[in-house]
Design a protein around this motif. Structure first.
Motif, PDB file in Angstrom:
ATOM      1  N   ALA A   1       4.837 -30.664  43.625  1.00 35.60           N
ATOM      2  CA  ALA A   1       6.233 -31.025  44.016  1.00 35.60           C
ATOM      3  C   ALA A   1       6.838 -30.712  45.169  1.00 35.60           C
ATOM      4  O   ALA A   1       7.427 -31.421  45.909  1.00 35.60           O
ATOM      5  N   ILE A   2       6.387 -29.511  45.728  1.00 35.36           N
ATOM      6  CA  ILE A   2       7.104 -29.061  46.726  1.00 35.36           C
ATOM      7  C   ILE A   2       6.267 -29.623  48.247  1.00 35.36           C
ATOM      8  O   ILE A   2       7.005 -30.204  49.129  1.00 35.36           O
TER       9      ILE A   2
ATOM     10  N   THR B   1       8.836 -35.881  31.772  1.00 40.53           N
ATOM     11  CA  THR B   1       8.376 -35.717  33.223  1.00 40.53           C
ATOM     12  C   THR B   1       6.805 -35.075  33.370  1.00 40.53           C
ATOM     13  O   THR B   1       6.394 -34.413  32.260  1.00 40.53           O
ATOM     14  N   PRO B   2       6.336 -35.186  34.353  1.00 42.82           N
ATOM     15  CA  PRO B   2       4.973 -34.624  34.423  1.00 42.82           C
ATOM     16  C   PRO B   2       4.714 -33.028  34.152  1.00 42.82           C
ATOM     17  O   PRO B   2       3.852 -32.420  33.984  1.00 42.82           O
ATOM     18  N   MET B   3       5.988 -32.464  34.325  1.00 37.91           N
ATOM     19  CA  MET B   3       6.038 -31.054  34.141  1.00 37.91           C
ATOM     20  C   MET B   3       5.605 -30.441  32.688  1.00 37.91           C
ATOM     21  O   MET B   3       5.336 -29.445  32.527  1.00 37.91           O
ATOM     22  N   CYS B   4       6.011 -31.426  31.872  1.00 36.66           N
ATOM     23  CA  CYS B   4       6.020 -31.284  30.388  1.00 36.66           C
ATOM     24  C   CYS B   4       4.836 -32.143  29.620  1.00 36.66           C
ATOM     25  O   CYS B   4       4.452 -31.711  28.620  1.00 36.66           O
ATOM     26  N   GLN B   5       4.466 -33.365  30.175  1.00 38.06           N
ATOM     27  CA  GLN B   5       3.572 -34.043  29.421  1.00 38.06           C
ATOM     28  C   GLN B   5       2.774 -34.912  30.659  1.00 38.06           C
ATOM     29  O   GLN B   5       3.547 -35.504  31.448  1.00 38.06           O
ATOM     30  N   ARG B   6       1.705 -35.005  30.465  1.00 38.28           N
ATOM     31  CA  ARG B   6       0.738 -35.876  31.344  1.00 38.28           C
ATOM     32  C   ARG B   6      -0.081 -37.030  30.525  1.00 38.28           C
ATOM     33  O   ARG B   6      -1.251 -36.735  30.101  1.00 38.28           O
ATOM     34  N   PRO B   7       0.737 -37.830  30.192  1.00 39.34           N
ATOM     35  CA  PRO B   7       0.091 -39.168  29.360  1.00 39.34           C
ATOM     36  C   PRO B   7      -1.424 -39.430  29.965  1.00 39.34           C
ATOM     37  O   PRO B   7      -2.198 -40.154  29.172  1.00 39.34           O
ATOM     38  N   LEU B   8      -1.319 -39.762  31.552  1.00 43.65           N
ATOM     39  CA  LEU B   8      -2.879 -40.210  31.699  1.00 43.65           C
ATOM     40  C   LEU B   8      -3.854 -39.300  31.449  1.00 43.65           C
ATOM     41  O   LEU B   8      -5.063 -39.778  31.013  1.00 43.65           O
ATOM     42  N   GLU B   9      -3.739 -38.151  31.430  1.00 44.92           N
ATOM     43  CA  GLU B   9      -4.739 -37.295  30.891  1.00 44.92           C
ATOM     44  C   GLU B   9      -5.203 -37.365  29.441  1.00 44.92           C
ATOM     45  O   GLU B   9      -6.253 -36.792  28.948  1.00 44.92           O
ATOM     46  N   LEU B  10      -4.171 -37.863  28.656  1.00 41.24           N
ATOM     47  CA  LEU B  10      -4.343 -38.230  27.151  1.00 41.24           C
ATOM     48  C   LEU B  10      -4.757 -39.408  26.877  1.00 41.24           C
ATOM     49  O   LEU B  10      -4.868 -39.837  25.972  1.00 41.24           O
ATOM     50  N   GLY B  11      -5.154 -40.402  28.110  1.00 43.74           N
ATOM     51  CA  GLY B  11      -5.718 -41.764  27.589  1.00 43.74           C
ATOM     52  C   GLY B  11      -5.000 -42.745  28.091  1.00 43.74           C
ATOM     53  O   GLY B  11      -5.309 -43.878  28.181  1.00 43.74           O
TER      54      GLY B  11
ATOM     55  N   SER C   1      14.444 -34.407  45.903  1.00 43.31           N
ATOM     56  CA  SER C   1      15.027 -33.968  44.661  1.00 43.31           C
ATOM     57  C   SER C   1      13.772 -33.274  43.831  1.00 43.31           C
ATOM     58  O   SER C   1      13.736 -32.266  43.158  1.00 43.31           O
ATOM     59  N   ILE C   2      12.762 -33.835  43.858  1.00 38.93           N
ATOM     60  CA  ILE C   2      11.564 -33.634  43.324  1.00 38.93           C
ATOM     61  C   ILE C   2      10.978 -31.930  43.579  1.00 38.93           C
ATOM     62  O   ILE C   2      10.586 -31.236  42.810  1.00 38.93           O
ATOM     63  N   LYS C   3      11.390 -31.614  44.849  1.00 39.99           N
ATOM     64  CA  LYS C   3      10.934 -30.330  45.075  1.00 39.99           C
ATOM     65  C   LYS C   3      11.756 -29.366  44.473  1.00 39.99           C
ATOM     66  O   LYS C   3      11.423 -28.355  44.202  1.00 39.99           O
ATOM     67  N   THR C   4      12.777 -29.647  43.755  1.00 41.48           N
ATOM     68  CA  THR C   4      13.368 -28.845  42.760  1.00 41.48           C
ATOM     69  C   THR C   4      13.028 -28.738  41.496  1.00 41.48           C
ATOM     70  O   THR C   4      13.651 -27.990  40.665  1.00 41.48           O
ATOM     71  N   LEU C   5      12.158 -29.473  41.122  1.00 44.46           N
ATOM     72  CA  LEU C   5      11.687 -29.529  39.573  1.00 44.46           C
ATOM     73  C   LEU C   5      11.462 -28.250  39.004  1.00 44.46           C
ATOM     74  O   LEU C   5      10.667 -27.546  39.740  1.00 44.46           O
TER      75      LEU C   5
END
Length: 246
Positions: free
Chosen positions: A7-8, A175-185, A242-246
């Motif tokens: 993110a940074i 958000t990808p901070m909590c869930q990564r759907p692509l890795e789940l298929g 803004s993404i840098k502050t996630l």
């Protein structure tokens, strides 16, 4: 690399001309040709590509673990590009509490072009009953907006893959901070970047991230580039910040 590090740093770009460590906002609509008539920097016209948009798409693709991202002026614009990329007559299965802006798009703008059912996608029996030969996409939204319903992504993907159906996951709330759907298929992820990526109710944007650069993705890119539903360089710049502050 940790998500926080991506993110940074993934959207950072050192300006070659000035060596500024933060990329400037590039408002130019056109870019200079080289002596051979080409475009040595890779940018032709800002509707099709812009350095600020490229930086935003790069960091979002890295955060989701996708191969490429396409950014839009809003989440609704991102969703519409998906619907526009589908062949007429394609059947879509969507959640019964689908975000109202996207639901209304299907019901008002794509009626007679696409077919769709809004169902409880968490009920395996109901989901399987609604799959048709022309079903091309299952759209899931988890957590949903505004009811915060949770969908088992792996379960839906398993059902879809057995039938050769694409799965797109709206990952706005997690958000990808909590869930990564692509890795789940899932085949593709969507975000309304206005929400958590923007973070302060002063930026608008949308994004799609894909696992594969295929014909479907090419069509979506064409909708993005030709339709002009793109974010401004300024919005892209501030979304990266803004993404840098996630």
């Amino acid at each position: 690399m940790k998500t926080e590090t991506i993110a940074i740093h993934a959207g950072n770009h050192v300006d070659e001309a000035t060596r500024a460590v933060i990329q400037p906002i590039i408002m130019s609509t056109t870019f200079e040709r080289g002596e051979d008539g080409g475009f040595p920097a890779g940018y032709i016209y800002s509707r099709s590509s812009n350095p600020n948009r490229h930086a935003l798409e790069h960091v979002l693709a890295k955060l989701e673990g996708g191969v490429e991202a396409a950014s839009f002026s809003s989440g609704n614009a991102a969703g519409m590009s998906v619907f526009q990329s589908l062949e007429p007559g394609t059947h879509i299965i969507a959640p019964d509490d689908m975000y109202h802006g996207l639901r209304n798009q299907l019901k008002t703008l794509f009626a007679g072009i696409l077919t769709f059912d809004f169902i409880d996608v968490n009920d395996t029996g109901v989901l399987q009953q609604h799959i048709k030969p022309e079903t091309g996409l299952i759209w899931i939204e988890t957590p949903s907006n505004p009811l915060l319903k949770i969908t088992d992504i792996k379960k839906v993907v398993a059902i879809a893959k057995a039938k050769g159906i694409k799965v797109l996951c709206d990952n706005t709330f997690a958000t990808p901070m909590c869930q990564r759907p692509l890795e789940l298929g899932a085949d593709m992820v969507m975000h309304s970047a206005t929400k958590y990526f923007g973070g302060h109710s002063d930026l608008m944007g949308g994004v799609l991230i894909t696992t594969e650069k295929n014909d479907w993705w090419t069509k979506i890119r064409q909708v993005q580039e030709m339709g002009g539903a793109i974010p401004s360089p300024m919005d892209c710049y501030y979304l990266v910040r803004s993404i840098k502050t996630l």
